[in-house]
Each structure stands twice: as structure tokens, then as C-alpha cells.
Design a protein around this motif. Structure first.
Motif, PDB file in Angstrom:
ATOM      1  N   GLU A 262      26.687   8.176 -11.277  1.00  0.00           N
ATOM      2  CA  GLU A 262      25.878   7.391 -10.301  1.00  0.00           C
ATOM      3  C   GLU A 262      24.437   7.984  -9.905  1.00  0.00           C
ATOM      4  O   GLU A 262      24.625   9.147  -9.576  1.00  0.00           O
ATOM      5  CB  GLU A 262      26.344   6.851  -9.133  1.00  0.00           C
ATOM      6  CG  GLU A 262      27.819   6.265  -9.554  1.00  0.00           C
ATOM      7  CD  GLU A 262      29.146   7.049  -9.179  1.00  0.00           C
ATOM      8  OE1 GLU A 262      30.205   6.519  -9.154  1.00  0.00           O
ATOM      9  OE2 GLU A 262      28.800   8.408  -9.310  1.00  0.00           O
TER      10      GLU A 262
ATOM     11  N   TRP B 254      30.406  -2.206  -9.789  1.00  0.00           N
ATOM     12  CA  TRP B 254      29.761  -1.424  -8.711  1.00  0.00           C
ATOM     13  C   TRP B 254      30.553  -1.632  -7.505  1.00  0.00           C
ATOM     14  O   TRP B 254      30.567  -2.824  -7.265  1.00  0.00           O
ATOM     15  CB  TRP B 254      28.085  -1.770  -8.307  1.00  0.00           C
ATOM     16  CG  TRP B 254      27.337  -1.149  -9.483  1.00  0.00           C
ATOM     17  CD1 TRP B 254      26.657  -1.703 -10.552  1.00  0.00           C
ATOM     18  CD2 TRP B 254      26.742   0.361  -9.503  1.00  0.00           C
ATOM     19  NE1 TRP B 254      26.021  -0.613 -11.361  1.00  0.00           N
ATOM     20  CE2 TRP B 254      25.899   0.262 -10.384  1.00  0.00           C
ATOM     21  CE3 TRP B 254      26.998   1.465  -8.439  1.00  0.00           C
ATOM     22  CZ2 TRP B 254      25.416   1.530 -10.743  1.00  0.00           C
ATOM     23  CZ3 TRP B 254      26.381   2.577  -8.777  1.00  0.00           C
ATOM     24  CH2 TRP B 254      25.719   2.638  -9.868  1.00  0.00           C
ATOM     25  N   TYR B 255      30.889  -0.707  -6.981  1.00  0.00           N
ATOM     26  CA  TYR B 255      31.475  -0.716  -5.401  1.00  0.00           C
ATOM     27  C   TYR B 255      30.868   0.048  -4.468  1.00  0.00           C
ATOM     28  O   TYR B 255      30.045   0.556  -4.748  1.00  0.00           O
ATOM     29  CB  TYR B 255      32.874   0.062  -5.778  1.00  0.00           C
ATOM     30  CG  TYR B 255      33.878  -0.586  -6.797  1.00  0.00           C
ATOM     31  CD1 TYR B 255      33.573  -0.191  -8.180  1.00  0.00           C
ATOM     32  CD2 TYR B 255      35.135  -1.361  -6.583  1.00  0.00           C
ATOM     33  CE1 TYR B 255      34.557  -0.762  -9.169  1.00  0.00           C
ATOM     34  CE2 TYR B 255      36.015  -1.697  -7.460  1.00  0.00           C
ATOM     35  CZ  TYR B 255      35.615  -1.451  -8.932  1.00  0.00           C
ATOM     36  OH  TYR B 255      36.596  -1.894  -9.789  1.00  0.00           O
ATOM     37  N   ARG B 256      31.237  -0.369  -3.421  1.00  0.00           N
ATOM     38  CA  ARG B 256      30.567   0.200  -2.230  1.00  0.00           C
ATOM     39  C   ARG B 256      31.623   0.547  -1.201  1.00  0.00           C
ATOM     40  O   ARG B 256      32.560  -0.233  -0.867  1.00  0.00           O
ATOM     41  CB  ARG B 256      29.319  -0.287  -1.638  1.00  0.00           C
ATOM     42  CG  ARG B 256      29.439  -1.695  -0.780  1.00  0.00           C
ATOM     43  CD  ARG B 256      28.204  -2.425  -0.437  1.00  0.00           C
ATOM     44  NE  ARG B 256      28.386  -3.520   0.232  1.00  0.00           N
ATOM     45  CZ  ARG B 256      27.530  -4.471   0.271  1.00  0.00           C
ATOM     46  NH1 ARG B 256      26.185  -4.205   0.143  1.00  0.00           N
ATOM     47  NH2 ARG B 256      27.650  -5.476   1.170  1.00  0.00           N
TER      48      ARG B 256
ATOM     49  N   ARG C 163      36.736   0.029   0.504  1.00  0.00           N
ATOM     50  CA  ARG C 163      35.881  -0.011  -0.678  1.00  0.00           C
ATOM     51  C   ARG C 163      35.815  -1.445  -1.275  1.00  0.00           C
ATOM     52  O   ARG C 163      36.759  -1.865  -1.334  1.00  0.00           O
ATOM     53  CB  ARG C 163      36.214   1.203  -1.734  1.00  0.00           C
ATOM     54  CG  ARG C 163      35.320   1.176  -2.680  1.00  0.00           C
ATOM     55  CD  ARG C 163      35.626   2.432  -3.776  1.00  0.00           C
ATOM     56  NE  ARG C 163      35.690   3.659  -3.026  1.00  0.00           N
ATOM     57  CZ  ARG C 163      36.078   4.890  -3.427  1.00  0.00           C
ATOM     58  NH1 ARG C 163      36.137   5.117  -4.809  1.00  0.00           N
ATOM     59  NH2 ARG C 163      35.780   6.135  -2.741  1.00  0.00           N
TER      60      ARG C 163
ATOM     61  N   ASP D 209      24.053  -3.356   4.248  1.00  0.00           N
ATOM     62  CA  ASP D 209      24.211  -2.634   2.627  1.00  0.00           C
ATOM     63  C   ASP D 209      24.355  -1.274   2.571  1.00  0.00           C
ATOM     64  O   ASP D 209      24.734  -0.624   1.646  1.00  0.00           O
ATOM     65  CB  ASP D 209      22.989  -3.049   1.797  1.00  0.00           C
ATOM     66  CG  ASP D 209      22.870  -4.350   1.791  1.00  0.00           C
ATOM     67  OD1 ASP D 209      21.787  -5.111   1.737  1.00  0.00           O
ATOM     68  OD2 ASP D 209      24.057  -5.252   1.498  1.00  0.00           O
TER      69      ASP D 209
ATOM     70  N   TYR E 264      27.688   3.946  -2.947  1.00  0.00           N
ATOM     71  CA  TYR E 264      27.952   3.066  -3.916  1.00  0.00           C
ATOM     72  C   TYR E 264      28.502   3.781  -5.174  1.00  0.00           C
ATOM     73  O   TYR E 264      27.933   4.884  -5.495  1.00  0.00           O
ATOM     74  CB  TYR E 264      26.625   2.393  -4.380  1.00  0.00           C
ATOM     75  CG  TYR E 264      26.192   1.172  -3.428  1.00  0.00           C
ATOM     76  CD1 TYR E 264      25.739   1.659  -2.196  1.00  0.00           C
ATOM     77  CD2 TYR E 264      26.106   0.010  -3.864  1.00  0.00           C
ATOM     78  CE1 TYR E 264      25.343   0.636  -1.247  1.00  0.00           C
ATOM     79  CE2 TYR E 264      26.076  -1.057  -2.885  1.00  0.00           C
ATOM     80  CZ  TYR E 264      25.456  -0.567  -1.685  1.00  0.00           C
ATOM     81  OH  TYR E 264      25.034  -1.498  -0.776  1.00  0.00           O
TER      82      TYR E 264
ATOM     83  N   CYS F 137      30.320   3.377  -9.267  1.00  0.00           N
ATOM     84  CA  CYS F 137      30.652   2.527 -10.670  1.00  0.00           C
ATOM     85  C   CYS F 137      32.011   2.848 -10.900  1.00  0.00           C
ATOM     86  O   CYS F 137      32.434   3.988 -10.758  1.00  0.00           O
ATOM     87  CB  CYS F 137      29.498   2.518 -11.452  1.00  0.00           C
ATOM     88  SG  CYS F 137      29.362   4.191 -12.254  1.00  0.00           S
TER      89      CYS F 137
END
Length: 112
Positions: A6, A33-35, A42, A86, A90, A92
């Protein structure tokens, strides 16, 4: 084994934009996409199939866009109208996620 890298995170003011990139060393049929924010679990924020079908978490719908370049095995996350909530690391990964695919992630920090 697929490796995912990433990039693209950073510090941005609320209302700003960032584009994240995820380069894969091999084919992944469904990429997400995770965060993970501090103190939170997560979560999956967006995913895309090889055919281009996308889906988004309610919290980012209308602000984030996921798209890919199959020839480059790269998936992007365009993030607009960013909010302080946000702020997160982040990542993936495949959907569902594969444990061995988790990378270092990229930090996104949105200041108010």
C-alpha cells in the motif's frame, strides 16, 4: 503467495483528497480496502471484483471510489471530502481477507 504493498497515505485537512494505491504481486479476484482506527476494529470500507463491481461501507459511500488496473494488478482508493473520522491505517487485502496478505498499511490522518 501474493504480496500487497500500500502507498499514498499522508496528512490532509478535512475536506481534502488522497489517492491510495495497492500493488499486488499476483491475481486477487476480489480486492478490498480496509482501515483500522486507534482503538477500533479493522473494517472493510470498499471492495471491487475483477469484473469491476464495487461496494462501499455506508460511512464512505459517495466520498470514496475504488477502481483497479487489472493489467498492473493495482487497485486504487480515491478518497474525497475526507473527515477527521477517516483517520486510520488503511490496508488492502482480498475479500474475505487472507491472513498472510496483510501488509504494513498506509497511514491517513485528517486534521480538522
Amino acid at each position: 503467495q501474493v504480496q500487497l504493498v500500500e502507498s499514498g497515505g499522508g496528512l490532509v485537512q478535512a475536506g481534502g483528497s488522497l489517492r491510495l494505491s495497492c500493488a499486488a504481486s499476483g491475481r486477487v479476484n476480489v480486492m478490498g480496502w480496509y482501515r483500522q482506527a486507534p482503538g477500533k476494529q479493522r473494517e472493510l470500507v470498499a471492495h471491487i471484483t475483477k469484473g469491476g463491481v464495487t461496494n462501499y461501507a455506508y460511512s464512505v459511500k459517495g466520498r470514496f471510489a475504488i477502481f483497479g488496473d487489472n493489467a498492473k494488478n493495482t487497485v486504487y482508493l480515491q478518497m474525497n471530502s475526507l473527515k477527521p473520522e477517516d483517520t486510520a491505517v488503511y490496508y488492502c487485502n482480498a475479500v474475505p481477507p487472507v491472513y498472510d496478505f496483510w501488509g504494513q498499511g498506509t497511514q491517513v490522518t485528517v486534521s480538522s
